[in-house]
Scaffold this active site. Structure first.
Site, mmCIF file in Angstrom:
data_model
loop_
_atom_site.group_PDB
_atom_site.id
_atom_site.type_symbol
_atom_site.label_atom_id
_atom_site.label_comp_id
_atom_site.label_asym_id
_atom_site.label_seq_id
_atom_site.Cartn_x
_atom_site.Cartn_y
_atom_site.Cartn_z
ATOM 1 N N GLU A 78 -5.248 -16.349 0.710
ATOM 2 C CA GLU A 78 -4.496 -15.546 1.685
ATOM 3 C C GLU A 78 -4.680 -16.083 3.107
ATOM 4 O OE1 GLU A 78 -4.815 -11.573 -1.120
ATOM 5 O OE2 GLU A 78 -5.850 -11.592 0.806
ATOM 6 N N HIS A 137 -4.348 -4.436 4.782
ATOM 7 C CA HIS A 137 -4.622 -5.143 3.536
ATOM 8 C C HIS A 137 -6.041 -5.693 3.622
ATOM 9 C CE1 HIS A 137 -4.251 -7.993 0.227
ATOM 10 N NE2 HIS A 137 -4.779 -8.899 1.031
ATOM 11 N N ASN A 170 -0.240 1.732 3.843
ATOM 12 C CA ASN A 170 -1.672 2.071 3.877
ATOM 13 C C ASN A 170 -2.445 1.319 4.964
ATOM 14 O OD1 ASN A 170 -1.672 -0.389 2.628
ATOM 15 N ND2 ASN A 170 -2.851 0.219 0.841
ATOM 16 N N ARG A 194 -13.871 -4.176 2.158
ATOM 17 C CA ARG A 194 -13.221 -3.187 1.293
ATOM 18 C C ARG A 194 -13.862 -1.807 1.466
ATOM 19 N NH1 ARG A 194 -9.427 -5.110 -2.078
ATOM 20 N NH2 ARG A 194 -9.747 -3.692 -3.807
ATOM 21 N N PHE A 254 6.426 -1.103 -7.873
ATOM 22 C CA PHE A 254 6.514 -0.918 -6.421
ATOM 23 C C PHE A 254 6.803 -2.219 -5.666
ATOM 24 C CE2 PHE A 254 1.958 -1.267 -7.526
ATOM 25 C CZ PHE A 254 1.575 -2.358 -6.739
ATOM 26 N N THR A 256 -7.127 2.149 -1.812
ATOM 27 C CA THR A 256 -5.710 1.817 -1.577
ATOM 28 C C THR A 256 -4.898 3.064 -1.212
ATOM 29 O OG1 THR A 256 -5.894 0.055 -3.210
ATOM 30 C CG2 THR A 256 -3.665 0.741 -2.637
ATOM 31 N N TYR A 306 2.814 -11.337 -1.972
ATOM 32 C CA TYR A 306 2.498 -10.336 -2.987
ATOM 33 C C TYR A 306 2.992 -10.725 -4.387
ATOM 34 C CZ TYR A 306 0.666 -6.989 0.401
ATOM 35 O OH TYR A 306 -0.116 -6.337 1.339
ATOM 36 N N LYS A 339 -0.706 -3.667 8.829
ATOM 37 C CA LYS A 339 0.651 -3.576 8.262
ATOM 38 C C LYS A 339 1.639 -2.921 9.237
ATOM 39 C CE LYS A 339 -1.062 -3.498 3.526
ATOM 40 N NZ LYS A 339 -0.895 -2.909 2.194
ATOM 41 N N ARG A 393 -8.281 3.394 6.216
ATOM 42 C CA ARG A 393 -7.111 4.009 5.569
ATOM 43 C C ARG A 393 -7.178 5.535 5.678
ATOM 44 N NH1 ARG A 393 -7.173 -0.300 0.651
ATOM 45 N NH2 ARG A 393 -5.549 -1.701 1.421
HETATM 46 P P1 CMP Z 1 -2.671 -4.010 -0.573
HETATM 47 O O1 CMP Z 1 -4.148 -3.789 -0.587
HETATM 48 O O2 CMP Z 1 -2.082 -4.799 0.519
HETATM 49 O O3 CMP Z 1 -2.240 -4.654 -1.980
HETATM 50 C C1 CMP Z 1 -1.050 -4.356 -2.640
HETATM 51 C C2 CMP Z 1 -0.215 -3.341 -1.909
HETATM 52 O O4 CMP Z 1 0.783 -2.730 -2.716
HETATM 53 C C3 CMP Z 1 -1.103 -2.165 -1.504
HETATM 54 O O5 CMP Z 1 -1.999 -2.544 -0.512
HETATM 55 C C4 CMP Z 1 -0.057 -1.147 -1.134
HETATM 56 O O6 CMP Z 1 0.553 -1.401 0.127
HETATM 57 C C5 CMP Z 1 0.954 -1.403 -2.242
HETATM 58 N N1 CMP Z 1 0.723 -0.515 -3.391
HETATM 59 C C6 CMP Z 1 -0.289 -0.519 -4.250
HETATM 60 N N2 CMP Z 1 -0.152 0.424 -5.194
HETATM 61 C C7 CMP Z 1 0.998 1.051 -4.924
HETATM 62 C C8 CMP Z 1 1.694 2.100 -5.527
HETATM 63 N N3 CMP Z 1 1.233 2.709 -6.628
HETATM 64 N N4 CMP Z 1 2.848 2.483 -4.976
HETATM 65 C C9 CMP Z 1 3.319 1.843 -3.870
HETATM 66 N N5 CMP Z 1 2.711 0.819 -3.258
HETATM 67 C C10 CMP Z 1 1.550 0.435 -3.765
#
Ligand code: CMP
Length: 138
Positions: free
Chosen positions: A127, A116, A113, A86, A58, A92, A50, A10, A103
């Site tokens: 994807e 992905h 984070n 994962r 968010f 996350t 997304y 990212k 992460r």
């Molecule tokens: P990702 O695994 O790419 O999938 C969805 C993305 O949304 C996640 O990683 C984060 O970048 C973002 N995300 C998920 N939960 C939250 C949250 N509670 N607040 C802000 N961003 C979030």
């Protein structure tokens, strides 16, 4: 069980100079690279990627953030790729990610984070198809 998963490095990870270290960590964890691209998403494309999170509070910030700078999109291969990847990336929220996960090592916040990772074989295929055609996979 499929043997591919999809990841994006990212904008925070790329912008902070962690591209090489993260790819090295992924390869040393036993994953092979099937396809890779360095690109910047438009807000429209980030929003499409997304789409599943559209109703979440968010979502707008996520789209803005994911289109804020270049990313690296990668298809990875390994037995049990989705589940194993994962584990390699961790939770996350980096504050909850196990020590030694990507992460835990590289992420800044729950939004920024670092990486992905697909959450199912079905989504890995969707994807991967979002970024790569069959001539771009090796
Ligand atoms: P990702 O695994 O790419 O999938 C969805 C993305 O949304 C996640 O990683 C984060 O970048 C973002 N995300 C998920 N939960 C939250 C949250 N509670 N607040 C802000 N961003 C979030």
């Amino acid at each position: 069980m499929s043997n591919i998963t999809f990841t994006m490095l990212k904008p925070d990870a790329v912008g902070n100079g962690h591209t090489g270290a993260i790819l090295d960590h992924i390869i040393k964890s036993g994953f092979g690279i099937v396809a890779m691209k360095y690109l910047q998403l438009t807000p429209e494309r980030a929003g499409q990627f997304y789409e599943v999170h559209k109703a979440r509070p968010f979502y707008n910030d996520l789209v803005k953030y994911m289109s804020s700078g270049p990313i690296v999109a990668v298809i990875l291969t390994k037995d049990n790729a989705v589940e194993d990847f994962r584990k390699v990336i961790g939770a996350t929220d980096p504050a909850k990610a196990e020590p030694g996960t990507i992460r835990n090592l590289f992420a800044k916040s729950i939004e920024a984070n670092a990486v992905h990772g697909s959450d199912s074989d079905e989504n890995a295929a969707i994807e991967a198809g979002f970024f790569f055609n069959r001539f771009e996979r090796f």
